[in-house]
Design a protein around this motif. Structure first.
Motif, short mmCIF file in Angstrom:
data_model
loop_
_atom_site.label_atom_id
_atom_site.label_comp_id
_atom_site.label_asym_id
_atom_site.label_seq_id
_atom_site.Cartn_x
_atom_site.Cartn_y
_atom_site.Cartn_z
N ALA A 236 1.42 -1.69 -0.04
CA ALA A 236 0.30 -0.12 0.18
C ALA A 236 0.76 1.15 0.00
N GLU A 237 2.14 1.08 0.02
CA GLU A 237 3.27 2.61 1.04
C GLU A 237 3.27 2.63 -0.46
N ALA A 238 3.75 1.56 -1.17
CA ALA A 238 4.23 1.95 -2.98
C ALA A 238 4.09 2.79 -3.94
N LEU A 239 2.24 2.06 -3.28
CA LEU A 239 1.10 3.01 -4.64
C LEU A 239 0.72 4.08 -3.86
N GLU A 240 0.94 4.62 -2.22
CA GLU A 240 0.73 6.09 -2.26
C GLU A 240 2.30 6.24 -2.50
N GLU A 241 3.06 6.05 -2.60
CA GLU A 241 4.66 7.15 -2.70
C GLU A 241 4.70 7.26 -4.58
N ALA A 242 3.69 6.25 -4.69
CA ALA A 242 3.83 6.41 -6.78
C ALA A 242 3.01 7.68 -6.95
N ALA A 243 2.10 7.35 -6.48
CA ALA A 243 1.01 8.13 -6.67
C ALA A 243 1.22 10.14 -6.46
N LYS A 244 1.91 9.91 -5.42
CA LYS A 244 2.27 11.70 -4.18
C LYS A 244 3.22 11.94 -5.78
N LYS A 245 4.05 10.88 -5.54
CA LYS A 245 5.60 11.54 -7.11
C LYS A 245 5.10 11.61 -7.92
N VAL A 246 3.92 11.19 -9.03
CA VAL A 246 3.61 11.70 -9.89
C VAL A 246 3.25 12.74 -9.74
N HIS A 247 2.26 13.37 -8.42
CA HIS A 247 1.46 14.47 -8.49
C HIS A 247 2.41 15.80 -7.99
N THR A 248 3.29 15.13 -7.26
CA THR A 248 4.84 16.71 -6.56
C THR A 248 5.44 16.20 -7.75
N ASP A 249 6.24 15.19 -8.98
CA ASP A 249 6.60 15.65 -10.25
C ASP A 249 5.56 16.65 -11.36
N ALA A 250 4.87 16.19 -11.24
CA ALA A 250 4.50 17.39 -11.81
C ALA A 250 3.70 19.27 -11.48
N TRP A 251 3.84 18.77 -10.55
CA TRP A 251 4.51 20.15 -9.94
C TRP A 251 5.22 20.68 -9.32
N ASP A 252 6.85 19.92 -9.44
CA ASP A 252 8.08 20.30 -9.48
C ASP A 252 8.31 20.62 -10.90
N ALA A 253 7.27 20.43 -11.74
CA ALA A 253 8.16 20.81 -12.95
C ALA A 253 7.25 22.01 -13.38
N GLU B 172 8.39 25.10 -11.77
CA GLU B 172 8.79 25.08 -10.55
C GLU B 172 9.47 25.87 -11.58
N LEU B 173 10.17 26.04 -12.48
CA LEU B 173 10.48 27.34 -13.88
C LEU B 173 9.68 28.75 -13.85
N ARG C 175 7.37 29.11 -12.49
CA ARG C 175 7.23 29.74 -11.33
C ARG C 175 7.88 30.67 -10.81
N LEU C 176 9.26 30.26 -10.77
CA LEU C 176 10.15 31.18 -10.46
C LEU C 176 10.19 33.06 -11.32
N GLU C 177 10.09 32.33 -12.87
CA GLU C 177 9.87 33.54 -14.24
C GLU C 177 9.32 34.26 -13.34
N TRP C 178 7.63 33.67 -13.36
CA TRP C 178 7.06 34.62 -12.75
C TRP C 178 7.05 35.30 -11.72
N ALA C 179 7.63 35.24 -10.64
CA ALA C 179 7.69 35.66 -9.33
C ALA C 179 9.09 36.86 -9.47
N GLU C 180 10.31 36.71 -10.44
CA GLU C 180 11.13 37.03 -11.07
C GLU C 180 10.91 38.53 -11.25
N GLU C 181 9.48 38.26 -12.84
CA GLU C 181 8.99 39.05 -13.38
C GLU C 181 8.45 40.89 -12.57
N PHE C 182 7.65 39.71 -11.35
CA PHE C 182 6.75 40.17 -10.69
C PHE C 182 7.26 41.11 -9.89
N ARG C 183 8.62 40.92 -8.97
CA ARG C 183 9.85 41.69 -8.54
C ARG C 183 9.57 42.95 -9.89
#
Length: 499
Positions: free
Chosen positions: A208-225, A227-228, A230-238
């Motif tokens: 169960a923890e293996a499936l849990e970690e795999a699903a979480k990783k898909v979500h977090t990987d998509a969010w981490d993708a 990041e660039l 988001r950082l560009e938007w933040a710099e533009e905002f500044r």
């Protein structure tokens, strides 16, 4: 002072293996000396032949150590001829001599020759004071013998009661051991079952923890993708924020410049009140927040930078399918915790019963009833408490905390009395209890206690001593040490036969 042994009926209590058996001097004489032999004062029945004048007629008395001979007339002449003192058994002439007390009706005894005619009645029959004090020595052997026989009778009764109790305890101990062996076998089966359940729970939790970690990783990987971006938007905002603040600052400075120029023109045209006071050129600046208490340029820059720092977006919540996998894994973790608890509890029970099974309660399990018992004795200053198979403590009578005198360390290797009653002996290994690693003495070793066991009708803590610093000894009576059979003499005492 000499009497004919054949005509005497003198009870004699023998020592050693035949202790407690009564014979008569007539029987001893018949076995050991010829009819008509005379008894020499101060000798025991076993030595009468050596002093028999008629039997040894025409010969010399030979010193027992073989180092000399003297005439029989020299025996008890108050002069020490033999180096071993055997020619003076009835006087105090020889410093290494020995006087035999017949003590009819009581126990015979051997005294140092120095006690003969010393004015003190040592033999209960008074025969050691055959000189001037003889008339002052009352024969108390009958009374002493009566007391001795009564004590022996009571001791025999205590022994018989102790033997009966020991037999009962042994039966209880053997039954308890059998029950515990069965219990520990059943508990081990339950432990094996709990271990199997725990292993299954571990597997399900891991899956169960293996499936849990795999699903979480898909979500977090998509969010981490993202990041660039988001950082560009933040710099533009500044950048936009700082540009806007710079424009605002330029407008403010332009307005301030225009105000100063207008004030100067009015002063030049109108004079007087229209001119600002001398030395007040920074009044306008103070009105805009300058002067005392105003923020430094660096602090103002930090404030401006903080205002231009954008609030970064947070990672969105997990989707429903991922949340379902998380809930499943959490359930498996809870089931695993429950299985682990059940396994640990089963293991604890097995270990607890196995630990009791490992205790040595004697060859016949006779000490089993003492397992959870404690016994106390009050002395002048302390209360001592003995808990066999656990510990020994000392507590002040006036109150205060108990001091450990040692924890159970096993059976000793002898050192205790064989038995307080008769010749009953228990196996040497169960005559002494050892308690070690008690509270450390100030400037000394850890306290230790040795408990010497002896046969008794009841459990009783008899005495406590401290022969050496932080080393304690205890005498303890218990029926558990009453083993063996009654001697014929003890059996007769219990039948109330006359001695």
């Amino acid at each position: 002072q000499r009497r004919n042994a054949v005509n005497m009926l003198v009870p004699v209590r023998l020592q050693g293996p035949m202790k407690g058996v009564l014979f008569t001097a007539a029987l001893v004489a018949a076995l050991m000396q010829t009819p008509g032999a005379e008894i020499v004062r101060g000798i025991s029945p076993t030595r009468k032949l050596a002093y028999d004048v008629k039997r040894n007629e025409g010969s010399m008395f030979r010193c027992r150590d073989g180092n000399g001979e003297v005439p029989f007339s020299s025996i008890n002449d108050d002069f020490c001829d033999c180096s071993d003192g055997t020619d003076e058994p009835g006087t105090a002439a020889c410093p290494n001599g020995s006087f035999y007390c017949e003590n009819v009706g009581f126990e015979p005894a051997h005294l140092p020759a120095s006690r003969v005619n010393d004015g003190i009645c040592d033999c209960c029959d008074g025969t050691d004071e055959w000189g001037g004090a003889a008339a002052q020595c009352e024969n108390t052997c009958a009374e002493a013998g009566k007391e001795m026989r009564e004590a022996a009778r009571m001791a025999a009764q205590a022994l018989e009661a102790g033997r009966a109790t020991r037999a009962e305890w042994s039966a209880r101990g053997k039954q308890a051991r059998a029950e515990r062996e069965l219990e520990v076998a059943e508990l081990r089966v339950l432990l094996e079952e709990a271990a199997a359940v725990l292993k299954g729970a571990e597997t399900l939790k891991g899956d169960a923890e293996a499936l849990e970690e795999a699903a979480k990783k898909v979500h977090t990987d998509a969010w981490d993708a993202t990041e660039l971006s988001r950082l560009e938007w933040a710099e533009e905002f500044r950048g936009r924020c700082r540009h806007e603040r710079e424009l605002t600052e330029e407008m403010r400075q332009r307005e301030e410049q225009e105000k100063r120029e207008l004030a100067e023109r009015r002063c030049a045209e109108q004079g007087g009140d229209a001119c600002p006071p001398q030395g007040d050129d920074n009044a306008d600046d103070e009105g805009e927040g300058g002067g005392e208490g105003a923020a430094s340029p660096d602090e103002a820059a930090e404030v401006e930078d903080a205002e231009c720092e954008p609030e970064m977006p947070e990672m969105p919540a997990f989707p429903e399918d991922t949340l379902a996998l998380i809930a499943e894994a959490e359930g498996r973790r809870a089931a695993h915790r429950d299985a682990q608890h059940r396994h640990d509890e089963a293991e604890r029970k097995v270990n607890a019963v196995a630990a009791k099974l490992a205790l040595d309660y004697g060859d016949d399990e006779e000490f089993f009833p003492l397992e959870d018992e404690c016994f106390s004795l009050d002395t002048v200053e302390y209360t001592y408490t003995l808990c066999p198979f656990k510990d020994v403590t000392q507590k002040p009578l006036g109150g205060g905390s108990a001091t450990s005198l040692g924890k159970w360390a096993g059976w000793g290797k002898g050192g205790g009395d064989a038995a307080a009653v008769g010749e009953v002996k228990a196996p040497e290994r169960v005559q002494t209890l050892r308690f070690e690693n008690g509270l450390r003495c100030w400037g000394g070793p850890d306290r230790t206690t040795t408990v010497s066991l002896r046969c008794g009708a009841d459990n009783k803590l008899v005495s406590v001593a401290e022969p050496e610093k932080c080393t304690y000894t205890i005498d303890f009576e218990t029926p558990a040490l009453c083993s063996g059979s009654l001697t014929p003499e003890q059996a007769r005492l219990l039948r109330h036969d006359e001695l």
